[in-house]
Design an enzyme around this catalytic site. Structure first.
Site, PDB file in Angstrom:
ATOM      1  CE  LYS A   1     105.580 -60.160  50.431  1.00 30.92           C
ATOM      2  NZ  LYS A   1     105.034 -61.508  50.294  1.00 30.92           N
TER       3      LYS A   1
ATOM      4  NE  ARG B   1     110.536 -63.255  53.125  1.00 29.96           N
ATOM      5  CZ  ARG B   1     110.275 -62.919  51.872  1.00 29.96           C
ATOM      6  NH1 ARG B   1     110.472 -61.687  51.467  1.00 29.96           N
ATOM      7  NH2 ARG B   1     109.812 -63.798  51.046  1.00 29.96           N
TER       8      ARG B   1
ATOM      9  NE  ARG C   1     104.851 -65.913  42.190  1.00 33.62           N
ATOM     10  CZ  ARG C   1     105.145 -65.371  43.370  1.00 33.62           C
ATOM     11  NH1 ARG C   1     104.706 -64.159  43.661  1.00 33.62           N
ATOM     12  NH2 ARG C   1     105.838 -66.030  44.266  1.00 33.62           N
TER      13      ARG C   1
ATOM     14  NE  ARG D   1     109.289 -66.250  42.792  1.00 30.47           N
ATOM     15  CZ  ARG D   1     109.043 -65.432  43.810  1.00 30.47           C
ATOM     16  NH1 ARG D   1     108.523 -64.249  43.589  1.00 30.47           N
ATOM     17  NH2 ARG D   1     109.312 -65.790  45.040  1.00 30.47           N
TER      18      ARG D   1
ATOM     19  NE  ARG E   1     108.375 -68.746  48.350  1.00 33.52           N
ATOM     20  CZ  ARG E   1     107.647 -68.514  47.253  1.00 33.52           C
ATOM     21  NH1 ARG E   1     107.369 -69.477  46.411  1.00 33.52           N
ATOM     22  NH2 ARG E   1     107.223 -67.305  47.011  1.00 33.52           N
TER      23      ARG E   1
HETATM   24  P1  AMP Z   1     109.992 -62.833  47.674  1.00 29.96           P
HETATM   25  O1  AMP Z   1     110.151 -62.431  46.246  1.00 29.96           O
HETATM   26  O2  AMP Z   1     109.811 -61.653  48.600  1.00 29.96           O
HETATM   27  O3  AMP Z   1     108.920 -63.865  47.867  1.00 29.96           O
HETATM   28  O4  AMP Z   1     111.370 -63.525  48.130  1.00 29.96           O
HETATM   29  C1  AMP Z   1     111.821 -64.690  47.501  1.00 29.96           C
HETATM   30  C2  AMP Z   1     112.880 -65.353  48.354  1.00 29.96           C
HETATM   31  O5  AMP Z   1     113.987 -64.463  48.520  1.00 29.96           O
HETATM   32  C3  AMP Z   1     112.453 -65.730  49.762  1.00 29.96           C
HETATM   33  O6  AMP Z   1     111.768 -66.970  49.806  1.00 29.96           O
HETATM   34  C4  AMP Z   1     113.807 -65.789  50.475  1.00 29.96           C
HETATM   35  O7  AMP Z   1     114.504 -66.963  50.139  1.00 29.96           O
HETATM   36  C5  AMP Z   1     114.553 -64.623  49.822  1.00 29.96           C
HETATM   37  N1  AMP Z   1     114.333 -63.372  50.580  1.00 29.96           N
HETATM   38  C6  AMP Z   1     113.654 -62.263  50.173  1.00 29.96           C
HETATM   39  N2  AMP Z   1     113.661 -61.316  51.115  1.00 29.96           N
HETATM   40  C7  AMP Z   1     114.353 -61.831  52.173  1.00 29.96           C
HETATM   41  C8  AMP Z   1     114.704 -61.348  53.466  1.00 29.96           C
HETATM   42  N3  AMP Z   1     114.311 -60.136  53.894  1.00 29.96           N
HETATM   43  N4  AMP Z   1     115.441 -62.162  54.275  1.00 29.96           N
HETATM   44  C9  AMP Z   1     115.834 -63.373  53.867  1.00 29.96           C
HETATM   45  N5  AMP Z   1     115.517 -63.903  52.665  1.00 29.96           N
HETATM   46  C10 AMP Z   1     114.793 -63.149  51.822  1.00 29.96           C
END
Ligand code: AMP
Length: 187
Positions: free
Chosen positions: A14, A89, A128, A134, A145
């Site tokens: 994404k 989400r 990654r 990360r 996740r």
């Molecule tokens: P991502 O980079 O999109 O994979 O997001 C990394 C982490 O950020 C996720 O595993 C959540 O802990 C947090 N996060 C990102 N977007 C959201 C969201 N819309 N609602 C809640 N937590 C989020």
């Protein structure tokens, strides 16, 4: 046609695709994960609120996330469109986003659903982890996740499906190939 969402499981690509598509369409790519990571790095209050959830692979509470997204979407560069990556989400965030947009008579035009099978996702995320380090890319947290995606995020898809907004795109293959598929899906 320029208020867009990109949704998909962790590792589907994404973030990479969001940046490329947003550039093509001259709209900002807004990644909630990136905003959280930046705030953690800068040790802001938002970063401190979010860190433990992110490190565990859980969703940050809606109260924190919704406020952040509302503020970001109010910025000037988002007025003529945006590509949201990582938000909404869960179903409650879908309704919050509806509320935020309806206040300025806006709505989502299209939802891109990027798909890939689970084994591929785990392999990509482990790759990654080795490259970017990360804190939430360890194998246990990755599996968690993926589970959070299935349990909390996947249920929101039926809402957008009922609205006829979803375009499903195969996330497997070369990055540029996937970008072309997405651009085709937006035509
Ligand atoms: P991502 O980079 O999109 O994979 O997001 C990394 C982490 O950020 C996720 O595993 C959540 O802990 C947090 N996060 C990102 N977007 C959201 C969201 N819309 N609602 C809640 N937590 C989020």
């Amino acid at each position: 046609m320029n208020r867009l969402l990109i949704i998909g499981p962790p590792g589907a690509g994404k973030g990479t695709q969001a940046v490329k598509i947003a550039e093509k369409l001259s709209i900002p790519a807004i990644s909630t994960g990136d905003i959280f990571r930046q705030n953690i790095k800068e040790e802001t209050e938002l970063g401190r609120e979010a860190k433990s959830y992110i490190d565990a692979g859980n969703l940050v509470p809606d109260s924190v996330t919704n406020k952040m997204v509302r503020a970001r979407l109010a910025e000037q560069d988002a007025q003529n469109g945006f590509l949201l990556d990582g938000y909404p989400r869960n179903p409650a965030q879908v309704h919050e986003l509806d509320d935020i947009l309806s206040e300025s008579s806006q709505k989502i035009d299209r939802v891109l659903l990027l798909v890939a099978d689970n084994d591929e996702l785990v392999q990509r995320l482990l790759g990654r982890a080795a490259e970017q380090g990360r804190t939430d890319d360890t194998e246990d947290v990755i599996r968690h996740r993926l589970k959070v995606y299935e349990e909390e995020t996947a249920p929101l898809l039926s809402i957008y499906r009922d609205r006829g907004l979803i375009k499903e795109v195969n996330g497997l293959g070369e990055i540029d190939e996937v970008t072309e598929r997405i651009l085709d899906a937006l035509k």
